[in-house]
Design a protein around this motif. Structure first.
Motif, mmCIF file in Angstrom:
data_model
loop_
_atom_site.group_PDB
_atom_site.id
_atom_site.type_symbol
_atom_site.label_atom_id
_atom_site.label_comp_id
_atom_site.label_asym_id
_atom_site.label_seq_id
_atom_site.Cartn_x
_atom_site.Cartn_y
_atom_site.Cartn_z
ATOM 1 N N VAL A 163 -4.963 -17.499 14.015
ATOM 2 C CA VAL A 163 -4.216 -16.260 14.240
ATOM 3 C C VAL A 163 -4.959 -15.042 13.694
ATOM 4 O O VAL A 163 -4.504 -13.911 13.883
ATOM 5 N N ALA A 164 -6.072 -15.264 13.022
ATOM 6 C CA ALA A 164 -6.865 -14.175 12.461
ATOM 7 C C ALA A 164 -8.213 -14.119 13.167
ATOM 8 O O ALA A 164 -8.731 -15.145 13.620
ATOM 9 N N LEU A 168 -16.195 -11.455 10.572
ATOM 10 C CA LEU A 168 -17.561 -10.974 10.776
ATOM 11 C C LEU A 168 -17.606 -9.450 10.756
ATOM 12 O O LEU A 168 -18.007 -8.804 11.730
ATOM 13 N N GLY A 169 -17.175 -8.854 9.653
ATOM 14 C CA GLY A 169 -17.327 -7.411 9.503
ATOM 15 C C GLY A 169 -16.111 -6.618 9.913
ATOM 16 O O GLY A 169 -14.992 -7.138 10.036
ATOM 17 N N PHE A 199 -8.762 0.375 17.420
ATOM 18 C CA PHE A 199 -7.978 0.530 16.192
ATOM 19 C C PHE A 199 -7.276 -0.772 15.845
ATOM 20 O O PHE A 199 -7.300 -1.217 14.685
ATOM 21 N N ARG A 200 -6.637 -1.397 16.836
ATOM 22 C CA ARG A 200 -5.935 -2.658 16.564
ATOM 23 C C ARG A 200 -6.912 -3.748 16.143
ATOM 24 O O ARG A 200 -6.614 -4.550 15.249
ATOM 25 N N ALA A 201 -8.080 -3.776 16.767
ATOM 26 C CA ALA A 201 -9.073 -4.791 16.402
ATOM 27 C C ALA A 201 -9.602 -4.547 14.986
ATOM 28 O O ALA A 201 -9.771 -5.498 14.206
ATOM 29 N N ALA A 204 -6.927 -5.566 12.539
ATOM 30 C CA ALA A 204 -6.835 -7.021 12.434
ATOM 31 C C ALA A 204 -7.948 -7.578 11.549
ATOM 32 O O ALA A 204 -7.730 -8.515 10.779
ATOM 33 N N GLN A 205 -9.142 -7.001 11.641
ATOM 34 C CA GLN A 205 -10.250 -7.442 10.796
ATOM 35 C C GLN A 205 -10.010 -7.095 9.331
ATOM 36 O O GLN A 205 -10.526 -7.760 8.436
ATOM 37 N N LEU A 206 -9.211 -6.062 9.091
ATOM 38 C CA LEU A 206 -9.001 -5.558 7.734
ATOM 39 C C LEU A 206 -7.895 -6.304 6.986
ATOM 40 O O LEU A 206 -7.875 -6.296 5.750
#
Length: 340
Positions: A163-164, A168-169, A199-201, A204-206
């Motif tokens: 789900v995550a 990778l950065g 922004f959503r991507a 999600a990475q954050l």
């Protein structure tokens, strides 16, 4: 005018500390194992080529000569050249600092959103299950190292539950276009560029690295909030407010919380500066391109200039944060005066 004089006085008092940081970092960096000239020359280098590079880097000179040369560079705003990246250290740090700031601010916001209500709730019900839950979360948050929490989250939410996003950065440039650099904070820059998908991507990475780092900050904030609110709620002015018939919400969130804000603000400055340094391992786990990962790579490569520049920047940030905390403390509590 008292404010300006106090700021100047505190900046002046910080100069010996900064000089001490420069001196200690200079000595310790050269005590690291490894030879930066050999690393820079490569695996196939000969002893003569390594000696030539060492001479070009000035590493063959006495330490005292190297130190005063480094002070001369600092006086001109030059942190030196990184042997691992080939770029100016100041440029590397400025390029990577926004990524670390964004991660640290998000982690701190997560910790505040959870810790302060939890501390207030526990203070209003001492000895209850809520109080015990707060103590348990504080203990667990401080017990586990940040890298263990980060690796656990990656294993559960990426490998097991899927789900995550892949750690990778900040943003996958394969699927998304990096926005024009305005602030360096990717969430803000994607909004300024009008790219909600990016922004959503980026958000999600954050999420996982911010929560991993924020859980460690949650413990001291919740503990201090609970203790400060317990003291405030048991004070004479809160008992007087209850006798006057003021509402529970006004007593809790206006009178008690304002008087408890000073210790909370003090611990926030300490936690924020600590998180900037503690995100080193988080950045390595999630391949986050911040100054923490840059410092780790510099230590591995025995990159003296990069290590010294990183430590100096952290020391200056710590001094600035202390000044900002003092300003907010004076606003939260009029008993704090600048001319003390």
């Amino acid at each position: 005018m008292p404010l300006l004089l106090t700021l100047l006085r505190r900046i002046g008092s910080a100069i010996p500390s900064v000089f001490g940081v420069i001196l200690v970092t200079f000595v310790l960096a050269r005590a690291l194992p490894g030879d930066p000239a050999a690393y820079y020359a490569g695996a196939s280098a000969t002893p003569d080529s390594i000696a030539q590079i060492r001479s070009q880097l000035g590493l063959d000179q006495p330490l005292i000569v190297q130190f005063f040369g480094y002070l001369g560079q600092l006086a001109h705003g030059n942190l030196g050249q990184s042997t691992s990246s080939g770029q100016a250290v100041l440029s590397d740090l400025i390029e990577r600092l926004p990524a670390s700031i964004e991660l640290t601010l998000t982690a701190l916001m997560f910790a505040l959103i959870v810790a302060i209500p939890l501390g207030i709730w526990a203070a209003t019900r001492p000895g209850s299950w809520v109080d015990h839950l707060c103590r348990l979360l504080v203990t667990l948050g401080a017990a586990f190292p940040t890298f263990f929490t980060a690796l656990t989250f990656v294993y559960i939410f990426y490998f097991q539950l899927d789900v995550a996003p892949e750690p990778l950065g900040r943003l996958s440039e394969i699927y998304y276009t990096m926005p024009p650099r305005v602030t360096g904070l990717l969430l803000i820059d994607t909004l300024l560029a009008g790219d909600p998908e990016a922004f959503r991507a980026a958000f999600a990475q954050l999420i996982l690295p911010a929560i991993s780092l924020g859980l460690f900050a949650l413990a001291p904030i919740a503990r201090v909030t609970r203790a400060a609110m317990l003291e405030a709620l048991g004070s004479d002015y809160c008992r007087t407010a209850r006798a006057m018939g003021l509402s529970r919400g006004r007593i809790l969130f206006v009178i008690a919380l304002r008087n408890a804000a000073l210790p909370i603000l003090n611990v926030l400055g300490m936690v924020f500066s600590f998180l900037l340094g503690a995100n080193v391992l988080i950045e390595k786990v999630f391949a986050w391109p911040g100054i923490g990962a840059y410092a780790v790579n510099a230590v591995i490569a025995s990159d003296y200039a990069a290590v010294q520049g990183f430590v100096l920047m952290m020391a200056l940030l710590f001094i600035v944060l202390n000044l900002v905390v003092d300003l907010f403390a004076s606003m939260a509590d009029p008993r704090v005066r600048y001319d003390d």
